[in-house]
Design a protein around this motif. Structure first.
Motif, mmCIF file in Angstrom:
data_model
loop_
_atom_site.group_PDB
_atom_site.id
_atom_site.type_symbol
_atom_site.label_atom_id
_atom_site.label_comp_id
_atom_site.label_asym_id
_atom_site.label_seq_id
_atom_site.Cartn_x
_atom_site.Cartn_y
_atom_site.Cartn_z
ATOM 1 N N LYS A 1 129.083 47.982 -2.720
ATOM 2 C CA LYS A 1 128.603 48.769 -1.638
ATOM 3 C C LYS A 1 128.343 47.425 -0.502
ATOM 4 C CE LYS A 1 124.134 49.036 -3.553
ATOM 5 N NZ LYS A 1 123.324 50.416 -3.826
ATOM 6 N N TRP A 2 128.316 46.374 -1.141
ATOM 7 C CA TRP A 2 128.062 45.260 -0.189
ATOM 8 C C TRP A 2 129.126 44.717 0.680
ATOM 9 C CZ3 TRP A 2 124.046 41.623 -3.289
ATOM 10 C CH2 TRP A 2 122.975 42.243 -3.604
ATOM 11 N N ARG A 3 130.275 45.142 0.133
ATOM 12 C CA ARG A 3 131.470 44.677 0.989
ATOM 13 C C ARG A 3 131.619 45.419 2.079
ATOM 14 N NH1 ARG A 3 137.203 46.338 -0.284
ATOM 15 N NH2 ARG A 3 136.432 48.088 -0.967
ATOM 16 N N CYS A 4 132.104 44.565 3.165
ATOM 17 C CA CYS A 4 132.221 45.089 4.525
ATOM 18 C C CYS A 4 130.950 45.950 4.856
ATOM 19 C CB CYS A 4 133.219 46.232 4.586
ATOM 20 S SG CYS A 4 134.856 45.106 4.096
ATOM 21 N N ASP A 5 129.677 45.549 4.815
ATOM 22 C CA ASP A 5 128.519 46.253 5.349
ATOM 23 C C ASP A 5 128.050 45.540 6.453
ATOM 24 O OD1 ASP A 5 127.707 43.947 3.952
ATOM 25 O OD2 ASP A 5 125.995 44.994 3.056
ATOM 26 N N ARG A 6 128.858 44.722 7.140
ATOM 27 C CA ARG A 6 128.510 43.877 8.222
ATOM 28 C C ARG A 6 127.347 42.720 7.949
ATOM 29 N NH1 ARG A 6 128.527 48.688 12.732
ATOM 30 N NH2 ARG A 6 130.545 49.271 12.318
ATOM 31 N N GLU A 7 126.977 42.508 6.915
ATOM 32 C CA GLU A 7 126.301 41.550 6.276
ATOM 33 C C GLU A 7 126.975 40.340 5.099
ATOM 34 O OE1 GLU A 7 122.154 41.326 3.893
ATOM 35 O OE2 GLU A 7 122.254 42.932 5.415
ATOM 36 N N GLU B 1 133.214 39.867 4.088
ATOM 37 C CA GLU B 1 133.270 40.468 5.282
ATOM 38 C C GLU B 1 134.440 40.006 6.036
ATOM 39 O OE1 GLU B 1 130.979 42.697 6.514
ATOM 40 O OE2 GLU B 1 130.035 42.547 4.422
ATOM 41 N N ALA B 2 135.404 39.490 5.348
ATOM 42 C CA ALA B 2 136.841 39.143 6.241
ATOM 43 C C ALA B 2 137.505 40.404 6.811
ATOM 44 C CB ALA B 2 137.517 38.754 5.013
ATOM 45 N N PRO B 3 137.699 39.803 8.333
ATOM 46 C CA PRO B 3 138.366 41.123 8.918
ATOM 47 C C PRO B 3 139.518 41.666 8.197
ATOM 48 C CG PRO B 3 137.897 39.041 10.257
ATOM 49 C CD PRO B 3 137.786 38.762 8.724
ATOM 50 N N GLY B 4 140.650 40.954 7.694
ATOM 51 C CA GLY B 4 141.531 41.805 7.157
ATOM 52 C C GLY B 4 141.259 42.803 6.044
ATOM 53 N N LEU B 5 139.995 42.468 5.322
ATOM 54 C CA LEU B 5 139.630 43.036 4.119
ATOM 55 C C LEU B 5 138.989 44.356 4.581
ATOM 56 C CD1 LEU B 5 138.617 43.121 1.069
ATOM 57 C CD2 LEU B 5 136.845 41.845 1.670
ATOM 58 N N CYS B 6 138.066 44.279 5.709
ATOM 59 C CA CYS B 6 137.282 45.263 6.245
ATOM 60 C C CYS B 6 137.908 46.155 7.242
ATOM 61 C CB CYS B 6 135.869 44.672 6.772
ATOM 62 S SG CYS B 6 135.099 43.650 5.490
ATOM 63 N N MET B 7 138.826 45.919 7.613
ATOM 64 C CA MET B 7 139.195 46.676 8.766
ATOM 65 C C MET B 7 139.522 48.266 8.508
ATOM 66 S SD MET B 7 142.969 46.161 11.010
ATOM 67 C CE MET B 7 143.819 46.039 9.486
ATOM 68 N N ASN B 8 139.769 48.428 7.267
ATOM 69 C CA ASN B 8 140.031 50.103 6.741
ATOM 70 C C ASN B 8 139.270 50.548 6.103
ATOM 71 O OD1 ASN B 8 141.830 50.812 9.047
ATOM 72 N ND2 ASN B 8 143.489 49.519 7.662
ATOM 73 N N VAL B 9 138.033 49.857 5.775
ATOM 74 C CA VAL B 9 137.139 50.015 4.538
ATOM 75 C C VAL B 9 135.988 51.030 5.143
ATOM 76 C CG1 VAL B 9 135.339 49.209 2.880
ATOM 77 C CG2 VAL B 9 137.428 47.958 3.212
ATOM 78 N N CYS B 10 135.713 52.112 4.875
ATOM 79 C CA CYS B 10 134.665 53.085 5.455
ATOM 80 C C CYS B 10 133.317 52.763 4.426
ATOM 81 C CB CYS B 10 134.989 54.391 5.231
ATOM 82 S SG CYS B 10 136.519 54.863 6.372
ATOM 83 N N ASN B 11 132.241 52.895 5.060
ATOM 84 C CA ASN B 11 130.980 52.849 4.499
ATOM 85 C C ASN B 11 130.048 53.618 5.208
ATOM 86 O OD1 ASN B 11 129.789 51.488 6.440
ATOM 87 N ND2 ASN B 11 130.519 49.524 5.667
ATOM 88 N N THR C 1 130.234 54.040 9.255
ATOM 89 C CA THR C 1 131.490 54.399 9.485
ATOM 90 C C THR C 1 131.947 55.826 9.545
ATOM 91 O OG1 THR C 1 132.528 53.484 7.677
ATOM 92 C CG2 THR C 1 132.305 51.953 9.555
ATOM 93 N N PHE C 2 132.839 56.091 10.247
ATOM 94 C CA PHE C 2 133.557 57.500 10.068
ATOM 95 C C PHE C 2 134.854 57.418 9.739
ATOM 96 C CE2 PHE C 2 136.367 60.577 12.320
ATOM 97 C CZ PHE C 2 135.794 61.771 11.931
ATOM 98 N N ARG C 3 135.484 58.087 8.646
ATOM 99 C CA ARG C 3 136.789 57.926 8.406
ATOM 100 C C ARG C 3 137.534 59.092 9.123
ATOM 101 N NH1 ARG C 3 139.551 55.977 4.234
ATOM 102 N NH2 ARG C 3 137.753 55.370 2.751
ATOM 103 N N GLN D 1 142.117 55.068 9.264
ATOM 104 C CA GLN D 1 141.255 54.178 10.039
ATOM 105 C C GLN D 1 139.715 54.547 9.835
ATOM 106 O OE1 GLN D 1 143.490 55.965 13.638
ATOM 107 N NE2 GLN D 1 142.560 53.870 14.503
ATOM 108 N N CYS D 2 138.588 53.560 9.945
ATOM 109 C CA CYS D 2 137.415 53.913 9.796
ATOM 110 C C CYS D 2 136.742 53.270 11.358
ATOM 111 C CB CYS D 2 136.620 53.021 8.552
ATOM 112 S SG CYS D 2 137.356 53.586 6.964
ATOM 113 N N LEU D 3 136.055 54.082 11.733
ATOM 114 C CA LEU D 3 135.172 53.643 12.943
ATOM 115 C C LEU D 3 133.909 53.858 12.911
ATOM 116 C CD1 LEU D 3 137.420 56.259 15.170
ATOM 117 C CD2 LEU D 3 138.165 53.938 14.682
ATOM 118 N N PRO D 4 133.293 52.904 14.171
ATOM 119 C CA PRO D 4 131.801 53.084 14.028
ATOM 120 C C PRO D 4 131.344 54.488 14.239
ATOM 121 C CG PRO D 4 132.538 51.172 15.120
ATOM 122 C CD PRO D 4 133.764 51.949 14.875
ATOM 123 N N ARG D 5 130.306 55.045 13.555
ATOM 124 C CA ARG D 5 129.823 56.286 13.977
ATOM 125 C C ARG D 5 129.711 56.439 15.559
ATOM 126 N NH1 ARG D 5 129.434 59.630 10.158
ATOM 127 N NH2 ARG D 5 129.394 59.163 7.956
#
Length: 94
Positions: free
Chosen positions: A28-34, A43-53, A56-58, A64-68
């Motif tokens: 849950k800490w992966r791709c959480d912008r920290e 937080e690598a861009p290629g890793l986090c591009m399509n990860v929803c948390n 984000t909104f899936r 795709q996952c987008l900022p809410r």
């Protein structure tokens, strides 16, 4: 007696992410912008591009996952337009 091996590959549990430097962190800490890995690999861009948390909104298409904050902003950001569906319902309650 314990033997310390400084650069040994670590094995992470099923609910963990293995940083490039071998450190294990909760998934849950992966791709959480920290950055939780000292090397920033969680937080690598290629890793986090399509990860929803929870930030984000899936999109309905799952691609795709987008900022809410992009939901119901009048600009379809999902390829399938799902971020702009049912916006009249959401806005009528706000």
């Amino acid at each position: 007696m314990y033997i310390f091996v400084p650069f040994a590959e670590s094995t992470c549990g099923i609910e963990q992410f293995r940083c490039n430097n071998g450190k294990c962190i909760p998934n849950k800490w992966r791709c959480d912008r920290e950055s939780d890995c000292a090397d920033g690999s969680d937080e690598a861009p290629g890793l986090c591009m399509n990860v929803c948390n929870h930030f984000t909104f899936r999109c309905d298409n799952g691609e795709q996952c987008l900022p809410r904050s992009w939901i119901c902003d009048g600009d379809p950001d999902c390829r399938d337009g799902s971020d702009e569906l049912e916006c009249s319902k959401q806005k009528s309650y706000s």
